[in-house]
Design a protein around this motif. Sequence first.
Motif, short mmCIF file in Angstrom:
data_model
loop_
_atom_site.label_atom_id
_atom_site.label_comp_id
_atom_site.label_asym_id
_atom_site.label_seq_id
_atom_site.Cartn_x
_atom_site.Cartn_y
_atom_site.Cartn_z
N SER A 1 3.88 -37.73 68.74
CA SER A 1 4.85 -36.94 67.99
C SER A 1 4.53 -36.89 66.50
O SER A 1 5.02 -36.01 65.79
N LEU A 2 3.69 -37.79 66.01
CA LEU A 2 3.38 -37.83 64.59
C LEU A 2 2.64 -36.58 64.09
O LEU A 2 3.08 -35.94 63.13
N PRO A 3 1.53 -36.16 64.71
CA PRO A 3 0.89 -34.94 64.22
C PRO A 3 1.73 -33.69 64.46
O PRO A 3 1.74 -32.78 63.64
N VAL A 4 2.45 -33.67 65.57
CA VAL A 4 3.30 -32.51 65.85
C VAL A 4 4.43 -32.43 64.82
O VAL A 4 4.70 -31.36 64.26
N GLY A 5 5.07 -33.54 64.54
CA GLY A 5 6.14 -33.56 63.55
C GLY A 5 5.64 -33.26 62.15
O GLY A 5 6.30 -32.54 61.39
N THR A 6 4.46 -33.77 61.82
CA THR A 6 3.88 -33.49 60.50
C THR A 6 3.60 -32.00 60.34
O THR A 6 3.94 -31.40 59.31
N ALA A 7 2.99 -31.40 61.34
CA ALA A 7 2.69 -29.97 61.26
C ALA A 7 3.97 -29.15 61.23
O ALA A 7 4.07 -28.16 60.50
N LEU A 8 4.96 -29.56 62.01
CA LEU A 8 6.23 -28.83 62.06
C LEU A 8 6.93 -28.84 60.71
O LEU A 8 7.32 -27.80 60.18
N VAL A 9 7.05 -30.01 60.12
CA VAL A 9 7.72 -30.12 58.82
C VAL A 9 6.92 -29.39 57.74
O VAL A 9 7.49 -28.68 56.90
N ALA A 10 5.60 -29.52 57.77
CA ALA A 10 4.77 -28.85 56.76
C ALA A 10 4.90 -27.34 56.87
O ALA A 10 5.02 -26.64 55.85
N ALA A 11 4.88 -26.81 58.09
CA ALA A 11 4.96 -25.35 58.27
C ALA A 11 6.31 -24.82 57.82
O ALA A 11 6.39 -23.80 57.11
N VAL A 12 7.39 -25.49 58.21
CA VAL A 12 8.73 -25.01 57.84
C VAL A 12 8.94 -25.13 56.33
O VAL A 12 9.43 -24.19 55.68
N LEU A 13 8.59 -26.26 55.77
CA LEU A 13 8.80 -26.46 54.34
C LEU A 13 7.96 -25.49 53.50
O LEU A 13 8.47 -24.85 52.57
N ALA A 14 6.69 -25.35 53.83
CA ALA A 14 5.84 -24.42 53.08
C ALA A 14 6.30 -22.98 53.27
O ALA A 14 6.29 -22.19 52.31
N GLY A 15 6.73 -22.65 54.46
CA GLY A 15 7.22 -21.30 54.71
C GLY A 15 8.48 -20.99 53.93
O GLY A 15 8.63 -19.91 53.35
N ARG A 16 9.41 -21.94 53.91
CA ARG A 16 10.66 -21.72 53.18
C ARG A 16 10.41 -21.66 51.67
O ARG A 16 11.02 -20.85 50.97
N ILE A 17 9.53 -22.51 51.16
CA ILE A 17 9.21 -22.47 49.73
C ILE A 17 8.54 -21.15 49.38
O ILE A 17 8.87 -20.52 48.37
N SER A 18 7.59 -20.72 50.21
CA SER A 18 6.92 -19.45 49.92
C SER A 18 7.88 -18.27 50.02
O SER A 18 7.77 -17.31 49.27
N ARG A 19 8.85 -18.36 50.92
CA ARG A 19 9.86 -17.29 51.02
C ARG A 19 10.69 -17.25 49.74
O ARG A 19 11.00 -16.17 49.23
N TYR A 20 11.04 -18.39 49.22
CA TYR A 20 11.81 -18.45 47.97
C TYR A 20 10.98 -17.93 46.80
O TYR A 20 11.46 -17.13 45.99
N VAL A 21 9.74 -18.38 46.70
CA VAL A 21 8.88 -17.99 45.59
C VAL A 21 8.58 -16.49 45.62
O VAL A 21 8.59 -15.82 44.59
#
Length: 89
Positions: A31-51
């Motif tokens: 679950s560690l790589p899956v969770g890491t990729a999941l959080v990274a994708a959502v966080l980067a996507g939301r930040i890029s949407r805001y920017v």
Amino acid sequence: MWETTAFVLIGLAVGFGALLARPELFPGPRSLPVGTALVAAVLAGRISRYVLDGQLPPVQLAVSVVAAVLLVTVPARPDLLPRGRHRHG
């Protein structure tokens, strides 16, 4: 709202893809790589949407993919691979 769903799917695809492509690099919980990729994708996507102020959805998706791919390497442990074995593509 569709963007968040896309970001989640990107994160899951990258996480499970990393496990399928190189399972020997992730000796810990799966679950560690899956969770890491999941959080990274959502966080980067939301930040890029805001920017980007909601403009250019393809760029937002690309940023999400790149962040997930880069950060899924954080829990990888190539130092635990057996010595003397090299993978040649």
